[in-house]
Design a protein around this motif. Structure first.
Motif, PDB file in Angstrom:
ATOM      1  N   ALA A 425       0.846  -1.196   0.000  1.00 41.99           N
ATOM      2  CA  ALA A 425       0.000   0.000   0.000  1.00 41.99           C
ATOM      3  C   ALA A 425       0.881   1.245   0.000  1.00 41.99           C
ATOM      4  O   ALA A 425       1.984   1.241   0.557  1.00 41.99           O
ATOM      5  CB  ALA A 425      -0.920  -0.008   1.211  1.00 41.99           C
ATOM      6  N   GLN A 426       0.356   2.302  -0.627  1.00 42.98           N
ATOM      7  CA  GLN A 426       1.118   3.547  -0.690  1.00 42.98           C
ATOM      8  C   GLN A 426       0.564   4.620   0.236  1.00 42.98           C
ATOM      9  O   GLN A 426       1.206   5.645   0.441  1.00 42.98           O
ATOM     10  CB  GLN A 426       1.136   4.077  -2.125  1.00 42.98           C
ATOM     11  N   ARG A 427      -0.633   4.392   0.789  1.00 43.32           N
ATOM     12  CA  ARG A 427      -1.195   5.410   1.663  1.00 43.32           C
ATOM     13  C   ARG A 427      -2.057   4.778   2.739  1.00 43.32           C
ATOM     14  O   ARG A 427      -2.413   3.604   2.669  1.00 43.32           O
ATOM     15  CB  ARG A 427      -2.008   6.429   0.880  1.00 43.32           C
ATOM     16  N   THR A 428      -2.402   5.591   3.708  1.00 44.85           N
ATOM     17  CA  THR A 428      -3.249   5.152   4.818  1.00 44.85           C
ATOM     18  C   THR A 428      -4.718   5.204   4.402  1.00 44.85           C
ATOM     19  O   THR A 428      -5.135   6.093   3.656  1.00 44.85           O
ATOM     20  CB  THR A 428      -3.030   6.062   6.038  1.00 44.85           C
ATOM     21  N   GLY A 429      -5.472   4.243   4.868  1.00 42.10           N
ATOM     22  CA  GLY A 429      -6.897   4.241   4.560  1.00 42.10           C
ATOM     23  C   GLY A 429      -7.518   2.887   4.849  1.00 42.10           C
ATOM     24  O   GLY A 429      -6.937   2.053   5.550  1.00 42.10           O
ATOM     25  N   LYS A 430      -8.678   2.678   4.293  1.00 38.59           N
ATOM     26  CA  LYS A 430      -9.409   1.425   4.449  1.00 38.59           C
ATOM     27  C   LYS A 430      -9.664   0.849   3.063  1.00 38.59           C
ATOM     28  O   LYS A 430     -10.003   1.588   2.133  1.00 38.59           O
ATOM     29  CB  LYS A 430     -10.733   1.671   5.181  1.00 38.59           C
ATOM     30  N   LEU A 431      -9.492  -0.468   2.930  1.00 42.15           N
ATOM     31  CA  LEU A 431      -9.742  -1.102   1.637  1.00 42.15           C
ATOM     32  C   LEU A 431     -11.245  -1.118   1.391  1.00 42.15           C
ATOM     33  O   LEU A 431     -11.990  -1.862   2.035  1.00 42.15           O
ATOM     34  CB  LEU A 431      -9.174  -2.525   1.609  1.00 42.15           C
ATOM     35  N   GLY A 432     -11.665  -0.282   0.442  1.00 39.02           N
ATOM     36  CA  GLY A 432     -13.099  -0.159   0.170  1.00 39.02           C
ATOM     37  C   GLY A 432     -13.612  -1.186  -0.820  1.00 39.02           C
ATOM     38  O   GLY A 432     -14.775  -1.579  -0.768  1.00 39.02           O
ATOM     39  N   PHE A 497      -6.924  -2.242  -6.038  1.00 37.08           N
ATOM     40  CA  PHE A 497      -7.192  -2.184  -4.603  1.00 37.08           C
ATOM     41  C   PHE A 497      -7.641  -0.756  -4.279  1.00 37.08           C
ATOM     42  O   PHE A 497      -6.821   0.172  -4.293  1.00 37.08           O
ATOM     43  CB  PHE A 497      -5.950  -2.532  -3.773  1.00 37.08           C
ATOM     44  N   ASP A 498      -8.921  -0.569  -4.066  1.00 38.54           N
ATOM     45  CA  ASP A 498      -9.472   0.771  -3.838  1.00 38.54           C
ATOM     46  C   ASP A 498      -9.342   1.123  -2.357  1.00 38.54           C
ATOM     47  O   ASP A 498     -10.150   0.689  -1.522  1.00 38.54           O
ATOM     48  CB  ASP A 498     -10.941   0.801  -4.255  1.00 38.54           C
ATOM     49  N   ILE A 499      -8.298   1.905  -2.048  1.00 39.97           N
ATOM     50  CA  ILE A 499      -8.039   2.287  -0.656  1.00 39.97           C
ATOM     51  C   ILE A 499      -8.659   3.656  -0.396  1.00 39.97           C
ATOM     52  O   ILE A 499      -8.243   4.675  -0.981  1.00 39.97           O
ATOM     53  CB  ILE A 499      -6.540   2.312  -0.359  1.00 39.97           C
ATOM     54  N   GLU A 500      -9.671   3.660   0.425  1.00 40.54           N
ATOM     55  CA  GLU A 500     -10.375   4.908   0.760  1.00 40.54           C
ATOM     56  C   GLU A 500      -9.585   5.664   1.821  1.00 40.54           C
ATOM     57  O   GLU A 500      -9.112   5.078   2.792  1.00 40.54           O
ATOM     58  CB  GLU A 500     -11.789   4.593   1.265  1.00 40.54           C
ATOM     59  N   SER A 501      -9.449   6.973   1.617  1.00 40.74           N
ATOM     60  CA  SER A 501      -8.702   7.788   2.572  1.00 40.74           C
ATOM     61  C   SER A 501      -9.348   7.770   3.941  1.00 40.74           C
ATOM     62  O   SER A 501     -10.585   7.757   4.070  1.00 40.74           O
ATOM     63  CB  SER A 501      -8.611   9.236   2.072  1.00 40.74           C
ATOM     64  N   ALA A 502      -8.502   7.731   4.952  1.00 39.16           N
ATOM     65  CA  ALA A 502      -9.008   7.764   6.329  1.00 39.16           C
ATOM     66  C   ALA A 502      -9.617   9.119   6.609  1.00 39.16           C
ATOM     67  O   ALA A 502      -9.066  10.158   6.243  1.00 39.16           O
ATOM     68  CB  ALA A 502      -7.898   7.460   7.308  1.00 39.16           C
ATOM     69  N   SER A 503     -10.783   9.142   7.240  1.00 35.24           N
ATOM     70  CA  SER A 503     -11.456  10.403   7.532  1.00 35.24           C
ATOM     71  C   SER A 503     -10.847  11.069   8.751  1.00 35.24           C
ATOM     72  O   SER A 503     -10.221  10.421   9.580  1.00 35.24           O
ATOM     73  CB  SER A 503     -12.938  10.149   7.751  1.00 35.24           C
TER      74      SER A 503
END
Length: 503
Positions: A425-432, A497-503
């Motif tokens: 992964a390249q960024r923080t978030g949740k796998l949507g 892999f759709d990684i949604e940004s952490a809110s």
């Protein structure tokens, strides 16, 4: 039509898969006299056997004078021996091509027309281009239920048919595909046959996916069984997990699948005929169809699934089959492994009740097995699901799987791919979400299923939180080139892999 002078057969050692090819010298007197040129369709006569093949022209130094070369598949079909005398002539008119042209122009075919097309394909009278034309015309023209029924019957009649003495109910299960890692069949067959159901399961190899059941089972045991071996396995264990090609069940289906694979095409009508012809030929009369639905699955919507299920039921009713379709979740890959060897790891983990077993694969398998048990007993799922769970968790399913594998030739050890690469992964978030189609493509570019060790091992599921550098999956390949090729595809398609940004 007269035959030409005889020629001596020579095996060229060229694998053209199922496409029959013959080779003649550019200075061949017969070619000049008969007007044969490259890509001419020839009829080859070898004793009582004959074959229609495409002609390739080769330089004189490639082939001895008065010899004709054969591709591997043409040689095997004619059952030739080196130096055997054969005759060639222009191919006769294939009359069913008029029915093919009728379909190309969008007209419905009757049962006789369908039967003649399937018969002529089985007799190797169609070129690959003509088979591709039939498949694409059928896909574009949306085969009617009557056409699919006729095609199913014709495909059943193209090969062997099994009959199980004393068994009124013979079961089978099939998933329409489109969901990476969804290797429930070995688990379901083990549970259901341990419960006493007869399930002579034969499977095709992958068409558009990184692995089919036969591909996965082949890394675990022998799957290319003869008809006699398959019957013996089922008599001993009540089930089998075999490939369908060698037993010659609906063999025309295998010829069509080869072209479908090249076209990346799996149309509804052809899918139904393919599935049901194999089941009927294997002697099954109670069939469960798993239909995953999701935005990137083969079936995108509930409406599409309902239409396919209706076609399945229409054809099944016409064939006198008991059929039940279940719509399942197709939003993400099932289990952790994608590709023959990696999916085999998941299958064994579930059957052995290992702590690392993927729970989604286990629960899906239990649900499908329970549906088969319900078809047999008439009991509701709230009764058959606990029964299936007991068979799995008590070890009965694992014992039954080992019996099946032992009867088919023994359980093989798992192996490791020589090359791998971690996808991070390249960024923080949740796998949507994950894109099933591109995930499957990634595994195929790594070499699956032709390279059984190739594929993927997922490390995250939809809903999991990720941070930069965290492994999303490990990519496996047999060669550095295939690994690099697949890795480049991933770098261009990271959003699979759709990684949604952490809110």
């Amino acid at each position: 039509m007269r035959h030409t002078a005889p020629l001596n057969a020579h095996l060229m050692g060229i694998d053209t898969h199922e496409e029959p090819i013959v080779f003649m010298r550019s200075d061949c007197a017969i070619c000049r006299a008969e007007g044969f040129s490259a890509n001419t369709r020839l009829q080859v006569q070898a004793g009582e056997r004959s074959l229609i093949a495409n002609l390739n022209i080769v330089s004189p130094e490639v082939l001895e004078e008065d010899h004709i070369g054969f591709s591997d598949s043409a040689w095997a079909f004619l059952d030739l021996s080196e130096g055997q005398r054969v005759h060639v002539r222009h191919a006769p008119l294939v009359r069913s091509l008029s029915a093919l042209r009728k379909k190309i122009y969008g007209h419905e075919l009757n049962a006789l027309e369908i039967n003649t097309i399937i018969r002529d394909i089985g007799r190797r009278l169609y070129s690959d281009i003509e088979i591709a034309s039939f498949l694409t015309a059928s896909a574009a023209g949306h085969l009617t239920a009557a056409e699919v029924t006729a095609m199913t019957r014709a495909m059943v009649n193209s090969g062997n048919q099994l009959h199980w003495t004393g068994a009124d109910r013979v079961f089978d299960k099939h998933c329409i595909g489109g969901l990476p890692g969804n290797r429930t069949t070995p688990i379901v067959i083990s549970i259901a046959s341990a419960a006493g159901l007869m399930i002579p399961k034969t499977s095709s190899r992958a068409i558009t996916s990184p692995a089919g059941t036969a591909d996965t089972m082949e890394v675990l045991t022998e799957v290319d069984l003869s008809l006699e071996q398959l019957q013996r396995v089922v008599e001993q264990t009540g089930a089998c997990l075999a490939a369908g090609g060698k037993v010659d069940l609906s063999p025309v289906d295998d010829l069509l699948i080869r072209i479908e694979r090249a076209l990346d095409l799996d149309s509804p009508g052809q899918l139904v005929a393919s599935v049901l012809s194999k089941k009927v030929a294997a002697g099954s009369n109670h069939i469960l169809i798993d239909m995953p639905v999701g935005p990137t699955a083969k079936l995108r919507s509930r409406e599409e699934a309902d239409e396919l299920a209706a076609l399945f039921r229409q054809v099944a009713n016409a064939m006198g089959l008991h059929l039940h379709c279940v719509i399942t979740d197709g939003t993400q890959a099932i289990g952790y492994g994608v590709g023959p060897m990696e999916e085999a790891r998941d299958v064994l983990a579930v059957l052995r009740n290992s702590v690392e077993a993927p729970s989604d694969l286990a629960e899906r398998s239990l649900f499908l097995a329970a549906n088969l048990l319900a078809m047999d007993s008439g009991e509701p799922l709230d009764v058959t699901i606990p029964r299936a769970r007991e068979i799995l968790y008590s070890g009965q399913a694992w014992q039954q799987f080992q019996r099946i594998c032992h009867a088919q030739g023994g359980l093989k050890p798992l192996a490791e791919a020589p090359h791998h690469s971690c996808l991070r992964a390249q960024r923080t978030g949740k796998l949507g979400a994950m894109d099933n189609r591109r995930l499957a493509q990634l595994a195929k570019l790594a070499g699956a299923p032709s390279s059984p060790l190739a594929g993927l091992r997922l490390h995250v599921k939809v809903g999991d939180s990720v941070i930069p550098g965290q492994p999303l999956a490990t990519l496996f390949a047999d060669t550095p080139g295939e690994l690099a090729y697949a890795r480049d595809y991933y770098h261009q398609n990271r959003d699979l892999f759709d990684i949604e940004s952490a809110s």
